[in-house]
Design an enzyme around this catalytic site. Structure first.
Site, PDB file in Angstrom:
ATOM      1  N   CYS A  98      41.703  38.424  37.739  1.00  0.00           N
ATOM      2  CA  CYS A  98      40.565  37.677  37.190  1.00  0.00           C
ATOM      3  C   CYS A  98      39.479  37.600  38.259  1.00  0.00           C
ATOM      4  O   CYS A  98      39.739  37.217  39.392  1.00  0.00           O
ATOM      5  CB  CYS A  98      41.033  36.281  36.784  1.00  0.00           C
ATOM      6  N   CYS A 102      32.752  34.941  35.010  1.00  0.00           N
ATOM      7  CA  CYS A 102      32.344  34.849  33.609  1.00  0.00           C
ATOM      8  C   CYS A 102      32.242  33.401  33.135  1.00  0.00           C
ATOM      9  O   CYS A 102      31.505  33.112  32.190  1.00  0.00           O
ATOM     10  CB  CYS A 102      33.341  35.577  32.709  1.00  0.00           C
ATOM     11  N   THR A 189      38.898  27.927  37.187  1.00  0.00           N
ATOM     12  CA  THR A 189      38.916  29.298  37.689  1.00  0.00           C
ATOM     13  C   THR A 189      37.749  29.539  38.649  1.00  0.00           C
ATOM     14  O   THR A 189      36.601  29.263  38.302  1.00  0.00           O
ATOM     15  CB  THR A 189      38.805  30.265  36.490  1.00  0.00           C
ATOM     16  N   GLU A 256      42.918  28.988  40.468  1.00  0.00           N
ATOM     17  CA  GLU A 256      42.467  27.786  39.760  1.00  0.00           C
ATOM     18  C   GLU A 256      42.609  26.536  40.644  1.00  0.00           C
ATOM     19  O   GLU A 256      43.486  26.477  41.504  1.00  0.00           O
ATOM     20  CB  GLU A 256      43.265  27.597  38.465  1.00  0.00           C
ATOM     21  N   HIS A 291      33.497  32.667  25.860  1.00  0.00           N
ATOM     22  CA  HIS A 291      34.596  32.990  26.786  1.00  0.00           C
ATOM     23  C   HIS A 291      35.726  33.739  26.069  1.00  0.00           C
ATOM     24  O   HIS A 291      36.376  34.593  26.656  1.00  0.00           O
ATOM     25  CB  HIS A 291      35.097  31.726  27.487  1.00  0.00           C
ATOM     26  N   TYR A 295      38.048  38.073  26.507  1.00  0.00           N
ATOM     27  CA  TYR A 295      39.453  38.303  26.872  1.00  0.00           C
ATOM     28  C   TYR A 295      39.987  39.685  26.510  1.00  0.00           C
ATOM     29  O   TYR A 295      40.866  40.199  27.192  1.00  0.00           O
ATOM     30  CB  TYR A 295      40.328  37.175  26.280  1.00  0.00           C
ATOM     31  N   CYS A 298      38.302  41.775  29.772  1.00  0.00           N
ATOM     32  CA  CYS A 298      38.859  41.645  31.134  1.00  0.00           C
ATOM     33  C   CYS A 298      40.355  41.908  31.106  1.00  0.00           C
ATOM     34  O   CYS A 298      40.879  42.633  31.954  1.00  0.00           O
ATOM     35  CB  CYS A 298      38.527  40.286  31.742  1.00  0.00           C
ATOM     36  N   GLU A 442      47.675  32.446  31.937  1.00  0.00           N
ATOM     37  CA  GLU A 442      46.218  32.553  31.881  1.00  0.00           C
ATOM     38  C   GLU A 442      45.781  33.215  30.561  1.00  0.00           C
ATOM     39  O   GLU A 442      44.801  32.810  29.952  1.00  0.00           O
ATOM     40  CB  GLU A 442      45.734  33.364  33.086  1.00  0.00           C
TER      41      GLU A 442
HETATM   42 FE1  SF4 Z   1      38.772  35.589  34.430  1.00  0.00          FE
HETATM   43 FE2  SF4 Z   1      38.670  37.053  32.212  1.00  0.00          FE
HETATM   44 FE3  SF4 Z   1      37.943  34.466  32.174  1.00  0.00          FE
HETATM   45 FE4  SF4 Z   1      36.431  36.339  33.388  1.00  0.00          FE
HETATM   46  S1  SF4 Z   1      36.898  36.167  31.187  1.00  0.00           S
HETATM   47  S2  SF4 Z   1      36.953  34.320  34.161  1.00  0.00           S
HETATM   48  S3  SF4 Z   1      37.998  37.670  34.239  1.00  0.00           S
HETATM   49  S4  SF4 Z   1      40.004  35.294  32.563  1.00  0.00           S
HETATM   50 FE    FE Z   2      40.159  32.634  32.205  1.00  0.00          FE
END
Ligand code: SF4
Ligand code: FE
Length: 480
Positions: A98, A102, A189, A256, A291, A295, A298, A442
């Site tokens: 991660c 973002c 995060t 985190e 957000h 997912y 990423c 996560e």
């Molecule tokens: Fe992390 Fe993915 Fe969230 Fe970006 S979208 S902060 S890479 S878990």
């Molecule tokens: Fe996340």
């Protein structure tokens, strides 16, 4: 735009209260527990300077007309949303972890939509304040943490009904020059390697919760802030050696932390919501949708790495040509591309909002995240299946290097002749780290727990319309 090195350097200048394992961390860039996460976030800066990624990693500011890092951009079109998810997949592939940036990116875009609506309703000036803050973020290229999840205490009680009133971040004092806030945000995060914290409410609020309907931004070294870094699966491996970490440069999760706000002062120019409780839910929905959009991208990038690692260990084990291994790899590819398809779909179906921000299709974005809670576990299960039992029983790097037992480890953990024992162990450790409990949790709970997606999907699914479709075809008259 900052380079990765300038980003790391700028973090060193921030003096803040970060604790881990009962001790204070002075330098998050160098401390072994936090260094991988700073490195992963630094990639969001490095890609912006890489000519191969210019179209994805940079954008043109609608405020200044200048070239900026995409992580500070306000989405101007569905194309911006599509570029965002392509960028996230590329970053997932580069880091295998991660990269955290973002969250603040999504918080700014969500607030851009909702502050506009609050001003329309209440005649406030939140939107222009936010625009000024976004201009500052774009100009300085700082990393923002998006701080949403409160402690929540007894989940059956509302924010204002808790026995301890601080279990949701709240305004404890309103002054002429600003507000004072108290509470804590969980699971943050990238918090210890962000420059700014952008705070949002975590749930729908009623009038009696108005002290909790608060949104603002503060620099990470503001007095009254304390960061308590969370443990991760096998984190002590970061304190010595390299191989046992699996991905020593970037780690495997976001890094985190719990952020405590102990009477933190926020000047009015950095307050973006204060008491407008009916707008808490729109902020939560907008942030969550942005957000959840991410997912499939990423985690899709991470899955690319895991597929590669699974294929590699199959070669190390001498089973790469077995039909069942190929089948399992194809299954992993299918799941990964399905995840990414959904991220692309909710992005290209984005719609412009009155504030001028392009907003993802929220139903499709929730679908992305719902898939992630399942598919990433299945992808990890297949990687475990292919890799074999050594994932759970490998000796340590110290044993591999030991003068007495090292030769035994070298000899008896050898697989196919084309690969060294160390290579086989390294790829096994990479798979172990990428499919650890912390990494999978996560995927389950990041961007909200699956139940939160179900609630949103139920609300957004337009069941009434679907019932009408069924009625029409079944020949059922209205009212029956
Ligand atoms: Fe992390 Fe993915 Fe969230 Fe970006 S979208 S902060 S890479 S878990
Ligand atoms: Fe996340």
């Amino acid at each position: 735009m900052l380079t990765g090195e300038e980003y790391r350097e700028s973090l060193r200048k921030l003096k803040r209260e970060v604790y881990a394992f009962g001790e204070k961390i002075e330098d998050v860039v160098e401390h072994p527990l936090t260094r991988p996460h700073a490195n992963a976030a630094a990639m969001t800066y490095e890609l912006a300077h890489d000519p191969r990624y210019q179209e994805l990693a940079t954008a043109t500011s609608h405020l200044s007309g200048r070239r900026i890092n995409r992580f500070t951009h306000i989405h101007q079109s569905p194309d911006d949303l599509v570029r965002k998810v392509k960028l996230l997949r590329a970053l997932g592939q580069q880091t295998g972890a991660c990269f955290q940036r973002c969250v603040g990116f999504d918080a700014l875009n969500a607030l851009y939509i909702v502050t506009y609506l609050i001003d329309q309703e209440h005649g406030t000036e939140y939107h222009s304040r936010l625009q000024n803050f976004v201009a500052y973020v774009q100009e300085t290229d700082v990393m923002c943490d998006g701080a949403m999840t409160d402690s929540k205490g007894n989940r059956a009680l509302r924010p204002s009904g808790q026995e301890d009133p601080d279990l949701y971040v709240r305004v404890v004092e309103r002054r002429r020059d600003g507000i004072v806030v108290r509470g804590a945000k969980h699971h943050q995060t990238g918090a210890v390697n962000s420059h700014e914290l952008v705070v949002l409410p975590t749930t729908a609020m009623r009038e009696e919760d108005s002290d909790y309907a608060v949104s603002f931004a503060v620099p990470a070294d503001t007095p009254g802030l304390t960061f308590i870094f969370g443990r991760q699966t096998n984190d002590e491996r970061k304190l010595g050696g390299e191989i046992d970490q699996g991905n020593p440069c970037f780690g495997s999760v976001g890094g985190e932390a719990l952020i405590v706000f102990d009477n933190v002062f926020v000047p009015w120019e950095r307050v973006f919501m204060c008491g407008e409780s009916e707008f808490a839910l729109p902020v939560v929905e907008a942030f969550s949708s942005y957000h959840r959009q991410n997912y499939g991208a990423c985690k899709g990038g991470l899955a690319d790495v895991l597929i590669g690692a699974a294929a590699l260990i199959a070669r190390c084990n001498g089973v790469a040509d077995a039909a069942h291994i190929r089948d399992k790899l194809v299954e992993m590819v299918h799941l990964t591309e399905t995840l990414f398809n959904c991220s692309l779909a909710c992005s290209s179906e984005g719609q412009m909002t009155p504030s001028g921000v392009c907003y993802v299709n929220p139903l499709l974005a929730n679908t992305v995240k719902m898939n992630t809670t399942r598919f990433t576990y299945e992808i990890a299960r297949l990687a475990h299946d292919i890799a074999g039992g050594l994932l759970g029983t490998l000796p340590s790097e110290k044993d591999l290097r030991h003068p007495v037992v090292g030769p035994y480890v070298q000899k008896y953990f050898r697989g196919a002749a084309d690969f060294s024992t160390e290579a086989r162990i390294r790829v096994a450790r990479l798979i172990e780290g990428m499919s650890s409990c912390s990494a999978l949790v996560e995927c389950m709970h990041g961007a909200g727990s699956p139940q939160a997606q179900r609630i949103a999907m139920y609300r957004q699914a337009n069941l009434a319309e679907k019932i009408d479709l069924a009625k029409r075809l079944a020949g059922i008259a209205d009212g029956s």
